[in-house]
Design a protein around this motif. Structure first.
Motif, PDB file in Angstrom:
ATOM      1  N   CYS A   1     -22.402   1.489  24.373  1.00  0.00           N
ATOM      2  CA  CYS A   1     -22.795   1.722  22.980  1.00  0.00           C
ATOM      3  C   CYS A   1     -22.163   0.707  22.021  1.00  0.00           C
ATOM      4  CB  CYS A   1     -22.429   3.144  22.557  1.00  0.00           C
ATOM      5  SG  CYS A   1     -23.478   4.398  23.326  1.00  0.00           S
ATOM      6  N   ASP A   2     -22.805   0.560  20.888  1.00  0.00           N
ATOM      7  CA  ASP A   2     -22.332  -0.349  19.841  1.00  0.00           C
ATOM      8  C   ASP A   2     -21.440   0.363  18.830  1.00  0.00           C
ATOM      9  OD1 ASP A   2     -24.135  -2.910  20.284  1.00  0.00           O
ATOM     10  OD2 ASP A   2     -25.445  -1.168  20.473  1.00  0.00           O
ATOM     11  N   VAL A   3     -21.690   1.656  18.645  1.00  0.00           N
ATOM     12  CA  VAL A   3     -20.984   2.428  17.623  1.00  0.00           C
ATOM     13  C   VAL A   3     -20.625   3.784  18.197  1.00  0.00           C
ATOM     14  CG1 VAL A   3     -21.088   3.378  15.283  1.00  0.00           C
ATOM     15  CG2 VAL A   3     -22.378   1.305  15.828  1.00  0.00           C
ATOM     16  N   LEU A   4     -19.413   4.252  17.898  1.00  0.00           N
ATOM     17  CA  LEU A   4     -19.023   5.638  18.185  1.00  0.00           C
ATOM     18  C   LEU A   4     -18.688   6.280  16.843  1.00  0.00           C
ATOM     19  CD1 LEU A   4     -16.530   6.889  20.936  1.00  0.00           C
ATOM     20  CD2 LEU A   4     -16.701   7.968  18.699  1.00  0.00           C
ATOM     21  N   VAL A   5     -19.375   7.386  16.536  1.00  0.00           N
ATOM     22  CA  VAL A   5     -19.155   8.083  15.275  1.00  0.00           C
ATOM     23  C   VAL A   5     -18.572   9.459  15.571  1.00  0.00           C
ATOM     24  CG1 VAL A   5     -20.177   8.770  13.073  1.00  0.00           C
ATOM     25  CG2 VAL A   5     -21.207   6.911  14.382  1.00  0.00           C
ATOM     26  N   GLU A   6     -17.502   9.821  14.870  1.00  0.00           N
ATOM     27  CA  GLU A   6     -16.883  11.134  15.094  1.00  0.00           C
ATOM     28  C   GLU A   6     -16.368  11.718  13.789  1.00  0.00           C
ATOM     29  OE1 GLU A   6     -13.433  12.060  15.027  1.00  0.00           O
ATOM     30  OE2 GLU A   6     -12.644  10.102  14.417  1.00  0.00           O
ATOM     31  N   ASN A   7     -16.413  13.043  13.725  1.00  0.00           N
ATOM     32  CA  ASN A   7     -15.790  13.744  12.603  1.00  0.00           C
ATOM     33  C   ASN A   7     -14.976  14.928  13.112  1.00  0.00           C
ATOM     34  OD1 ASN A   7     -18.130  15.225  13.267  1.00  0.00           O
ATOM     35  ND2 ASN A   7     -18.430  15.958  11.186  1.00  0.00           N
ATOM     36  N   PHE A   8     -14.248  14.671  14.215  1.00  0.00           N
ATOM     37  CA  PHE A   8     -13.324  15.664  14.745  1.00  0.00           C
ATOM     38  C   PHE A   8     -12.149  15.860  13.796  1.00  0.00           C
ATOM     39  CE2 PHE A   8     -14.829  13.938  19.004  1.00  0.00           C
ATOM     40  CZ  PHE A   8     -15.602  15.047  19.306  1.00  0.00           C
ATOM     41  N   ALA A   9     -11.372  16.897  14.083  1.00  0.00           N
ATOM     42  CA  ALA A   9     -10.108  17.077  13.373  1.00  0.00           C
ATOM     43  C   ALA A   9      -9.206  15.896  13.697  1.00  0.00           C
ATOM     44  CB  ALA A   9      -9.453  18.383  13.800  1.00  0.00           C
ATOM     45  N   PRO A  10      -8.285  15.549  12.799  1.00  0.00           N
ATOM     46  CA  PRO A  10      -7.402  14.406  13.051  1.00  0.00           C
ATOM     47  C   PRO A  10      -6.690  14.507  14.395  1.00  0.00           C
ATOM     48  CG  PRO A  10      -7.159  15.172  10.789  1.00  0.00           C
ATOM     49  CD  PRO A  10      -8.038  16.166  11.474  1.00  0.00           C
TER      50      PRO A  10
ATOM     51  N   ARG B   1     -16.218  -4.693  21.507  1.00  0.00           N
ATOM     52  CA  ARG B   1     -17.228  -4.906  20.470  1.00  0.00           C
ATOM     53  C   ARG B   1     -17.666  -3.615  19.787  1.00  0.00           C
ATOM     54  NH1 ARG B   1     -21.949  -6.678  21.224  1.00  0.00           N
ATOM     55  NH2 ARG B   1     -22.042  -8.283  19.589  1.00  0.00           N
ATOM     56  N   ILE B   2     -17.143  -2.485  20.255  1.00  0.00           N
ATOM     57  CA  ILE B   2     -17.617  -1.216  19.683  1.00  0.00           C
ATOM     58  C   ILE B   2     -16.987  -0.967  18.313  1.00  0.00           C
ATOM     59  CG2 ILE B   2     -15.829   0.338  20.583  1.00  0.00           C
ATOM     60  CD1 ILE B   2     -18.192   2.261  21.328  1.00  0.00           C
ATOM     61  N   ILE B   3     -17.752  -0.292  17.477  1.00  0.00           N
ATOM     62  CA  ILE B   3     -17.282   0.110  16.142  1.00  0.00           C
ATOM     63  C   ILE B   3     -16.979   1.601  16.200  1.00  0.00           C
ATOM     64  CG2 ILE B   3     -18.008   0.459  13.744  1.00  0.00           C
ATOM     65  CD1 ILE B   3     -19.779  -2.189  14.383  1.00  0.00           C
ATOM     66  N   LEU B   4     -15.759   1.977  15.868  1.00  0.00           N
ATOM     67  CA  LEU B   4     -15.355   3.376  15.835  1.00  0.00           C
ATOM     68  C   LEU B   4     -15.373   3.848  14.382  1.00  0.00           C
ATOM     69  CD1 LEU B   4     -14.205   6.009  16.974  1.00  0.00           C
ATOM     70  CD2 LEU B   4     -11.916   4.981  16.844  1.00  0.00           C
ATOM     71  N   ALA B   5     -16.291   4.752  14.082  1.00  0.00           N
ATOM     72  CA  ALA B   5     -16.474   5.219  12.713  1.00  0.00           C
ATOM     73  C   ALA B   5     -16.069   6.683  12.613  1.00  0.00           C
ATOM     74  CB  ALA B   5     -17.926   5.040  12.278  1.00  0.00           C
ATOM     75  N   SER B   6     -15.200   6.991  11.649  1.00  0.00           N
ATOM     76  CA  SER B   6     -14.629   8.330  11.557  1.00  0.00           C
ATOM     77  C   SER B   6     -14.731   8.891  10.147  1.00  0.00           C
ATOM     78  CB  SER B   6     -13.153   8.310  11.970  1.00  0.00           C
ATOM     79  OG  SER B   6     -12.990   7.785  13.274  1.00  0.00           O
ATOM     80  N   ILE B   7     -14.966  10.198  10.077  1.00  0.00           N
ATOM     81  CA  ILE B   7     -14.887  10.932   8.824  1.00  0.00           C
ATOM     82  C   ILE B   7     -13.722  11.901   8.916  1.00  0.00           C
ATOM     83  CG2 ILE B   7     -15.982  12.742   7.425  1.00  0.00           C
ATOM     84  CD1 ILE B   7     -18.653  11.431   7.971  1.00  0.00           C
ATOM     85  N   LYS B   8     -12.862  11.853   7.916  1.00  0.00           N
ATOM     86  CA  LYS B   8     -11.745  12.792   7.824  1.00  0.00           C
ATOM     87  C   LYS B   8     -11.727  13.376   6.409  1.00  0.00           C
ATOM     88  CE  LYS B   8     -10.250  12.195  12.016  1.00  0.00           C
ATOM     89  NZ  LYS B   8     -11.586  11.816  12.513  1.00  0.00           N
ATOM     90  N   GLY B   9     -10.967  14.430   6.223  1.00  0.00           N
ATOM     91  CA  GLY B   9     -10.904  15.043   4.910  1.00  0.00           C
ATOM     92  C   GLY B   9     -10.178  14.190   3.895  1.00  0.00           C
ATOM     93  N   PHE B  10      -9.005  13.671   4.309  1.00  0.00           N
ATOM     94  CA  PHE B  10      -8.166  12.868   3.436  1.00  0.00           C
ATOM     95  C   PHE B  10      -7.820  11.552   4.108  1.00  0.00           C
ATOM     96  CE2 PHE B  10      -7.286  17.258   2.234  1.00  0.00           C
ATOM     97  CZ  PHE B  10      -7.280  17.217   0.852  1.00  0.00           C
TER      98      PHE B  10
END
Length: 419
Positions: free
Chosen positions: A89-98, A117-126
């Motif tokens: 994969c080119d991108v890994l997206v996650e919004n797990f707990a920290p 070459r992968i892009i790790l994209a994350s959503i966190k609260g803060f």
């Protein structure tokens, strides 16, 4: 050809913020592989269910244009499959707990070893700081991002908005970060980490209120209703009710039928440039030159009077008649449209903003299509996947498993029951 043809996205997201991001990538043409817990899947599949036995609208409307693979990432066979997915994969997206990825054995350093070459994209609260390990949900994000403290009326409670600025707003910010990182990778040939904190994203969306906080230090906020009413300001940006955030006086006003229809209202803005036209439309031509009315600064202490007079006029018209009468004069107004009225708007279907999507379990349902239109990358909205619907397909076509090796993986239980 789609804009993101050839890009593979490993979607480790759930609920709303992450799926909003990956759905957008799927609409732009990426191959989004949604990883879900065997037998359970994304929690929203079973939240707010309206059709027994079918995935909820909460899930279906956030997971279009994706393929679903069941995978137990704690199982040794599952870890092997996940490693192969990261390789491909080119991108890994996650919004797990920290810290969740680290505990799974897939830290950023390990992910880079597997695929530089992968892009790790994350959503966190803060972002980094004393709250960085705290969980955040939609309404919490609105509160800590400054939205709630500035929403509502001056004499009432802070309010959250129905617009999902915390979850979906953060997902859209992350999507922009991902495509930017993909563009940079064309030059560097390296992946990178992309992060979007929900607090940061909400703050970006309400930055005009941070603007007002700084202006408040220099004097009163003259476009706020309380200034015209002679009410002193405190030391923080106040709740503005329905005042216009752009500095032009504006209010929500009653229209014909408001007694029975909770949405028989219009938003009405009185910009200085069209003041004369407003006066003519509402039948007050003398206000164009009258003392205390002719200049914008002189009108500030009379805004209640002015909007009361405009409302007398709007109450004799439907909200659509107000729109039809004001629009030719460039007077900015907008009818308050209900969800029912929006769902019946033919123009939104014609533009692809609203779409009817067939589904094998729940039948046809209405959803929002891609809000961004690209002339050379048209979007076809496809239904959300059933749980594990594409497990075998992904194992074969993406990872190249076949024969005995494929049979062993399917029999291991790490990828759920074979579909």
């Amino acid at each position: 050809m789609k804009a993101l043809d050839g890009i593979k996205v490993l979607d480790f997201t759930h609920v709303q913020s992450g799926p909003t991001c990956t759905q957008m990538l799927g609409w732009f043409g990426a191959d989004v592989l949604k990883v879900e817990r065997p037998g359970m899947g994304d929690a929203t599949r079973q939240q707010l269910v309206d059709v027994p036995g079918a995935d909820s609208l909460y899930f279906t409307m956030l997971n279009h244009n994706k393929r679903s693979i069941e995978l137990n990432s704690k199982d040794e066979v599952g870890k092997k499959v996940l490693t192969r997915l990261i390789e491909e994969c080119d991108v890994l997206v996650e919004n797990f707990a920290p810290g969740a990825l680290d505990r799974m054995g897939f830290s950023w350093e390990r992910i880079q070893e597997i695929n530089p070459r992968i892009i790790l994209a994350s959503i966190k609260g803060f972002g980094p700081g004393k709250y960085q390990d705290c969980k955040v949900y939609e309404n919490v994000a609105q509160c800590v991002g400054g939205s709630a403290s500035t929403t509502g009326f001056r004499d009432g409670l802070p309010l959250v908005t129905a617009a999902q600025v915390g979850d979906s707003g953060t997902g859209l910010h992350l999507c922009l970060g991902i495509v930017t990182a993909l563009y940079q990778r064309q030059t560097t040939n390296r992946g990178q980490r992309v992060s979007a904190a929900m607090q940061d994203s909400v703050l970006n969306l309400v930055r005009v209120k941070l603007r007002d906080q700084q202006r408040l230090q220099k004097g009163p906020l003259v476009e706020y209703s309380q200034h015209g009413e002679g009410i002193p300001f405190g030391d923080a940006t106040p709740r503005g009710g329905n005042d216009s955030g752009g500095g032009q006086p504006g209010r929500i006003l009653k229209c014909l039928g408001w007694e029975q229809d909770p949405n028989a209202y219009t938003y009405f803005i009185i910009q200085a440039a069209i003041w004369d036209k407003v006066c003519d439309v509402i039948g007050e031509p003398n206000w164009k030159t009258a003392d205390g009315f002719a200049k914008p600064a002189d009108r500030l202490d009379k805004l209640n009077l002015i909007f009361e007079r405009i409302e007398q006029w709007t109450m004799t018209k439907t909200k659509f008649e107000v729109m039809d009468m004001c629009n030719p004069h460039d007077i900015p107004v907008g009818p308050i449209l209900s969800m029912k009225e929006i769902a019946e708007d033919d123009g939104l279907y014609a533009s692809g903003t609203l779409v009817n999507v067939p589904h094998p379990e729940r039948g046809e349902y209405l959803s929002v299509g891609c809000p961004i239109k690209l002339s050379d990358s048209p979007v076809e909205v496809t239904r959300s996947p059933l749980l594990g619907e594409h497990t075998t397909e992904i194992l074969e076509d993406v990872l190249g498993y076949s024969g005995e090796e494929l049979a062993q993986i399917l029999a291991s239980g790490a990828v759920g029951a074979a579909k």
